[in-house]
Design an enzyme around this catalytic site. Structure first.
Site, PDB file in Angstrom:
ATOM      1  N   SER A  14       0.831  -1.216   0.000  1.00 17.24           N
ATOM      2  CA  SER A  14       0.000   0.000   0.000  1.00 17.24           C
ATOM      3  C   SER A  14       0.862   1.260   0.000  1.00 17.24           C
ATOM      4  O   SER A  14       0.479   2.285  -0.582  1.00 17.24           O
ATOM      5  CB  SER A  14      -0.996   0.004   1.171  1.00 17.24           C
ATOM      6  OG  SER A  14      -0.351   0.251   2.392  1.00 17.24           O
ATOM      7  N   LYS A  92      12.683  -9.158   4.000  1.00 14.93           N
ATOM      8  CA  LYS A  92      13.998  -9.799   3.986  1.00 14.93           C
ATOM      9  C   LYS A  92      15.057  -8.785   4.344  1.00 14.93           C
ATOM     10  O   LYS A  92      14.928  -7.604   3.996  1.00 14.93           O
ATOM     11  CB  LYS A  92      14.296 -10.327   2.570  1.00 14.93           C
ATOM     12  CG  LYS A  92      13.421 -11.473   2.169  1.00 14.93           C
ATOM     13  CD  LYS A  92      13.971 -12.746   2.728  1.00 14.93           C
ATOM     14  CE  LYS A  92      12.950 -13.870   2.603  1.00 14.93           C
ATOM     15  NZ  LYS A  92      13.370 -15.073   3.280  1.00 14.93           N
ATOM     16  N   ILE A  94      18.335  -6.817   3.757  1.00 15.25           N
ATOM     17  CA  ILE A  94      19.004  -6.444   2.503  1.00 15.25           C
ATOM     18  C   ILE A  94      20.440  -6.962   2.524  1.00 15.25           C
ATOM     19  O   ILE A  94      21.178  -6.736   3.482  1.00 15.25           O
ATOM     20  CB  ILE A  94      19.001  -4.906   2.347  1.00 15.25           C
ATOM     21  CG1 ILE A  94      17.574  -4.397   2.245  1.00 15.25           C
ATOM     22  CG2 ILE A  94      19.799  -4.458   1.133  1.00 15.25           C
ATOM     23  CD1 ILE A  94      16.817  -4.889   1.040  1.00 15.25           C
ATOM     24  N   ASN A 108      13.769   2.902   3.999  1.00 13.23           N
ATOM     25  CA  ASN A 108      12.771   1.993   4.587  1.00 13.23           C
ATOM     26  C   ASN A 108      11.790   2.824   5.392  1.00 13.23           C
ATOM     27  O   ASN A 108      12.115   3.919   5.857  1.00 13.23           O
ATOM     28  CB  ASN A 108      13.451   0.977   5.502  1.00 13.23           C
ATOM     29  CG  ASN A 108      12.458  -0.026   6.063  1.00 13.23           C
ATOM     30  OD1 ASN A 108      11.570  -0.510   5.340  1.00 13.23           O
ATOM     31  ND2 ASN A 108      12.567  -0.337   7.345  1.00 13.23           N
ATOM     32  N   HIS A 110       9.347   2.443   8.787  1.00 14.39           N
ATOM     33  CA  HIS A 110       9.106   1.608   9.970  1.00 14.39           C
ATOM     34  C   HIS A 110       7.903   2.204  10.705  1.00 14.39           C
ATOM     35  O   HIS A 110       7.805   3.433  10.831  1.00 14.39           O
ATOM     36  CB  HIS A 110      10.353   1.642  10.870  1.00 14.39           C
ATOM     37  CG  HIS A 110      10.225   0.772  12.073  1.00 14.39           C
ATOM     38  ND1 HIS A 110      10.389  -0.593  12.027  1.00 14.39           N
ATOM     39  CD2 HIS A 110       9.914   1.067  13.364  1.00 14.39           C
ATOM     40  CE1 HIS A 110      10.197  -1.092  13.235  1.00 14.39           C
ATOM     41  NE2 HIS A 110       9.907  -0.109  14.077  1.00 14.39           N
ATOM     42  N   ASP A 151      16.628  -1.414  11.179  1.00 11.65           N
ATOM     43  CA  ASP A 151      16.052  -0.145  11.669  1.00 11.65           C
ATOM     44  C   ASP A 151      17.077   0.792  12.286  1.00 11.65           C
ATOM     45  O   ASP A 151      16.784   1.501  13.248  1.00 11.65           O
ATOM     46  CB  ASP A 151      14.946  -0.439  12.717  1.00 11.65           C
ATOM     47  CG  ASP A 151      13.898  -1.388  12.177  1.00 11.65           C
ATOM     48  OD1 ASP A 151      13.556  -1.267  11.000  1.00 11.65           O
ATOM     49  OD2 ASP A 151      13.431  -2.247  12.934  1.00 11.65           O
ATOM     50  N   GLU A 180       1.806   6.710   7.146  1.00 18.78           N
ATOM     51  CA  GLU A 180       2.975   6.229   6.392  1.00 18.78           C
ATOM     52  C   GLU A 180       2.896   6.679   4.946  1.00 18.78           C
ATOM     53  O   GLU A 180       3.877   7.113   4.353  1.00 18.78           O
ATOM     54  CB  GLU A 180       3.037   4.688   6.421  1.00 18.78           C
ATOM     55  CG  GLU A 180       3.482   4.117   7.742  1.00 18.78           C
ATOM     56  CD  GLU A 180       3.608   2.603   7.698  1.00 18.78           C
ATOM     57  OE1 GLU A 180       3.983   2.060   6.652  1.00 18.78           O
ATOM     58  OE2 GLU A 180       3.328   1.968   8.724  1.00 18.78           O
TER      59      GLU A 180
HETATM   60  C1  GRF Z   1       4.204  -0.976   6.848  1.00 19.20           C
HETATM   61  O1  GRF Z   1       3.554  -0.994   8.079  1.00 19.20           O
HETATM   62  C2  GRF Z   1       5.635  -0.561   7.029  1.00 19.20           C
HETATM   63  O2  GRF Z   1       5.837   0.278   8.113  1.00 19.20           O
HETATM   64  C3  GRF Z   1       6.340  -1.854   7.246  1.00 19.20           C
HETATM   65  O3  GRF Z   1       5.653  -2.786   6.441  1.00 19.20           O
HETATM   66  C4  GRF Z   1       4.313  -2.352   6.223  1.00 19.20           C
HETATM   67  C5  GRF Z   1       4.108  -2.332   4.758  1.00 19.20           C
HETATM   68  O4  GRF Z   1       2.785  -2.118   4.396  1.00 19.20           O
HETATM   69  N1  GRF Z   1       7.740  -1.735   6.930  1.00 19.20           N
HETATM   70  P1  GRF Z   1       2.413  -2.066   2.842  1.00 19.20           P
HETATM   71  O5  GRF Z   1       2.888  -3.357   2.201  1.00 19.20           O
HETATM   72  O6  GRF Z   1       3.083  -0.877   2.260  1.00 19.20           O
HETATM   73  O7  GRF Z   1       0.924  -1.975   2.821  1.00 19.20           O
END
Ligand code: GRF
Length: 199
Positions: A14, A92, A94, A108, A110, A151, A180
């Site tokens: 997403s 996975k 990297i 990334n 988080h 992270d 996000e």
């Molecule tokens: C998100 O919650 C992100 O923080 C984590 O993985 C999830 C990915 O969600 N790293 P999507 O696949 O982008 O919907």
């Protein structure tokens, strides 16, 4: 700086979709160039197909040696001119080959305010459960650079939301995910304009 994005995703994608949509709406000129997934059944691959973005399933099943896996991924990133790798729910670690080749060019997201609630095992609902158990008043996503440790890389952007007393891990996950989508796009835009400078 013209950005060409290479996505690595394992599941729903997403975040990736939000970035693709922003590109289509002209909110960013960062081009979604290629999508790679380790999971042939991931919705992220389906989304890429639907959007007409080149997409590939590359996993340790076909490349059991980690160097070979890294090289297969790098080859695709290079073929499509990628200069910024976007991890979008990539489950996975990297490989060192990719980290060396794209040092300071891998982002990334988080779902918590790093450096809190990060590290090995801190993914998905585990993160939100830990935030609620710790009775945090705030949470929210962090976009950071990727290095050898989970992270751990430089924090580029964060957005805070309130955690309410009646929040559950599930309700918190939903609220954080919505934010996000905003912050990942915001970060990419700031890299384009030079407001955020990568290493
Ligand atoms: C998100 O919650 C992100 O923080 C984590 O993985 C999830 C990915 O969600 N790293 P999507 O696949 O982008 O919907």
């Amino acid at each position: 700086m013209e950005l060409k994005l290479g996505f690595l995703a394992s599941h729903g994608g997403s975040n990736m979709q939000a970035i693709i949509d922003a590109y289509k709406k002209g909110e960013t000129t960062a081009i979604p160039a290629v999508v790679i997934s380790n999971n042939s059944k991931s919705f992220a691959l389906q989304r890429a197909k639907d959007e007409g973005i080149p997409n590939f399933h590359i996993s340790s099943a076909s490349y059991p040696e980690s160097d070979d896996l890294d090289n297969a991924i790098i080859e695709k990133m290079e073929e499509f001119g990628v200069n910024l790798i976007i991890l979008a729910g990539y489950m996975k670690k990297i490989g060192i080959g990719i980290l060396r080749k794209y040092k300071g060019k891998i982002l990334n997201i988080h779902p918590a305010l790093l450096p809190k609630f990060g590290g090995e095992g801190m993914y998905g609902m585990n993160v939100h459960r830990a935030v609620i158990e710790a009775k945090e008043k705030e949470s929210g996503p962090t976009v950071h650079l990727v290095d050898e440790e989970y992270d751990n890389g430089r924090i580029l952007n964060q957005m805070k939301i309130d955690v309410n007393e009646n929040d559950t891990p599930e309700s918190l996950a939903e609220k954080v995910l919505a934010v996000e989508h905003l912050i990942y796009i915001d970060t990419i835009k700031k890299i384009e304009t030079g407001e955020i400078v990568l290493d």
